[in-house]
Design a protein around this motif. Structure first.
Motif, mmCIF file in Angstrom:
data_model
loop_
_atom_site.group_PDB
_atom_site.id
_atom_site.type_symbol
_atom_site.label_atom_id
_atom_site.label_comp_id
_atom_site.label_asym_id
_atom_site.label_seq_id
_atom_site.Cartn_x
_atom_site.Cartn_y
_atom_site.Cartn_z
ATOM 1 N N ARG A 38 0.833 -1.199 0.000
ATOM 2 C CA ARG A 38 0.000 0.000 0.000
ATOM 3 C C ARG A 38 0.869 1.251 0.000
ATOM 4 O O ARG A 38 2.018 1.229 0.432
ATOM 5 C CB ARG A 38 -0.939 0.006 1.204
ATOM 6 N N GLN A 39 0.267 2.319 -0.489
ATOM 7 C CA GLN A 39 0.959 3.597 -0.505
ATOM 8 C C GLN A 39 -0.019 4.699 -0.144
ATOM 9 O O GLN A 39 -0.997 4.926 -0.863
ATOM 10 C CB GLN A 39 1.593 3.889 -1.855
ATOM 11 N N ALA A 40 0.243 5.329 0.975
ATOM 12 C CA ALA A 40 -0.564 6.463 1.394
ATOM 13 C C ALA A 40 -0.042 7.731 0.738
ATOM 14 O O ALA A 40 1.128 7.808 0.347
ATOM 15 C CB ALA A 40 -0.529 6.600 2.913
ATOM 16 N N LEU A 41 -0.878 8.712 0.650
ATOM 17 C CA LEU A 41 -0.523 9.972 0.005
ATOM 18 C C LEU A 41 0.671 10.602 0.710
ATOM 19 O O LEU A 41 0.654 10.780 1.925
ATOM 20 C CB LEU A 41 -1.719 10.919 0.026
ATOM 21 N N GLY A 42 1.708 10.873 -0.057
ATOM 22 C CA GLY A 42 2.878 11.516 0.503
ATOM 23 C C GLY A 42 3.825 10.598 1.244
ATOM 24 O O GLY A 42 4.798 11.065 1.840
ATOM 25 N N LYS A 43 3.545 9.307 1.222
ATOM 26 C CA LYS A 43 4.392 8.352 1.944
ATOM 27 C C LYS A 43 4.961 7.312 0.988
ATOM 28 O O LYS A 43 4.479 7.131 -0.128
ATOM 29 C CB LYS A 43 3.599 7.673 3.057
ATOM 30 N N GLU A 44 5.973 6.599 1.458
ATOM 31 C CA GLU A 44 6.551 5.533 0.653
ATOM 32 C C GLU A 44 5.639 4.313 0.657
ATOM 33 O O GLU A 44 4.865 4.087 1.594
ATOM 34 C CB GLU A 44 7.924 5.152 1.198
ATOM 35 N N ARG A 45 5.753 3.525 -0.381
ATOM 36 C CA ARG A 45 4.992 2.291 -0.444
ATOM 37 C C ARG A 45 5.484 1.340 0.619
ATOM 38 O O ARG A 45 6.680 1.254 0.898
ATOM 39 C CB ARG A 45 5.136 1.671 -1.823
ATOM 40 N N GLU A 46 4.562 0.591 1.238
ATOM 41 C CA GLU A 46 4.936 -0.331 2.296
ATOM 42 C C GLU A 46 4.232 -1.673 2.128
ATOM 43 O O GLU A 46 3.137 -1.766 1.585
ATOM 44 C CB GLU A 46 4.597 0.257 3.677
ATOM 45 N N PHE A 47 4.903 -2.684 2.636
ATOM 46 C CA PHE A 47 4.373 -4.042 2.598
ATOM 47 C C PHE A 47 3.196 -4.176 3.560
ATOM 48 O O PHE A 47 3.208 -3.605 4.642
ATOM 49 C CB PHE A 47 5.497 -5.002 2.997
ATOM 50 N N VAL A 48 2.191 -4.959 3.138
ATOM 51 C CA VAL A 48 1.047 -5.239 3.996
ATOM 52 C C VAL A 48 0.988 -6.728 4.347
ATOM 53 O O VAL A 48 1.016 -7.106 5.513
ATOM 54 C CB VAL A 48 -0.268 -4.810 3.320
ATOM 55 N N SER A 49 0.901 -7.560 3.305
ATOM 56 C CA SER A 49 0.740 -8.985 3.557
ATOM 57 C C SER A 49 1.055 -9.769 2.294
ATOM 58 O O SER A 49 0.979 -9.231 1.187
ATOM 59 C CB SER A 49 -0.699 -9.288 3.996
ATOM 60 N N VAL A 50 1.388 -11.052 2.462
ATOM 61 C CA VAL A 50 1.627 -11.935 1.323
ATOM 62 C C VAL A 50 1.249 -13.352 1.721
ATOM 63 O O VAL A 50 1.361 -13.727 2.899
ATOM 64 C CB VAL A 50 3.095 -11.857 0.844
ATOM 65 N N ILE A 51 0.805 -14.123 0.734
ATOM 66 C CA ILE A 51 0.458 -15.515 0.943
ATOM 67 C C ILE A 51 1.186 -16.355 -0.093
ATOM 68 O O ILE A 51 1.282 -15.980 -1.258
ATOM 69 C CB ILE A 51 -1.079 -15.717 0.884
#
Length: 131
Positions: A38-51
């Motif tokens: 995910r990537q929030a406005l003005g922030k770096e993309r970040e990991f959430v989850s993986v399967i």
């Protein structure tokens, strides 16, 4: 033609739930790990989850662990794989564009948390959480 198509984002109040999904086609995605960043406005993309392929292993970021659950379904002909993210107890800081991803390899959490672990990306679905 490879396609990862997300759906199910939207607007929800804090404390509520959403369940975005992603349908992957055009490849044998049953053999791929599938995840969400995910990537929030003005922030770096970040990991959430993986399967993992087969759904035997999952990783979550510390910020969503216990609130989000990732799952997958691979159709019998292995032509379409669907990954879903059940998001509960949503917080305003969960608001972001959520990207579905697919990667050929599997590894430790640190490895799978990096953008470079993924070979294909969806177009993203917006999740907005109102306080």
């Amino acid at each position: 033609q490879v396609q990862l198509v997300e759906s199910g984002g939207g607007l929800v109040q804090a404390g509520g739930s959403l369940r975005p999904s992603c349908a992957a086609s055009g490849g044998t995605f049953s053999t791929y790990a599938m995840g969400w960043l995910r990537q929030a406005l003005g922030k770096e993309r970040e990991f959430v989850s993986v399967i993992s392929r087969g759904g035997t292993s999952t990783y979550y970021s510390d910020s969503v662990k216990g609130r989000f659950t990732v799952s997958r379904e691979d159709n019998a002909k292995n032509t379409v794989s669907t990954v879903s993210l059940q998001m509960s107890s949503l917080k305003p800081e969960d608001a972001a564009v959520y990207y579905c991803t697919a990667g050929r390899r599997w590894g430790i959490k640190v490895t799978m948390s990096r953008d470079t672990a993924y070979d294909y990306w969806g177009q993203g679905t917006q999740v907005t959480v109102s306080s």
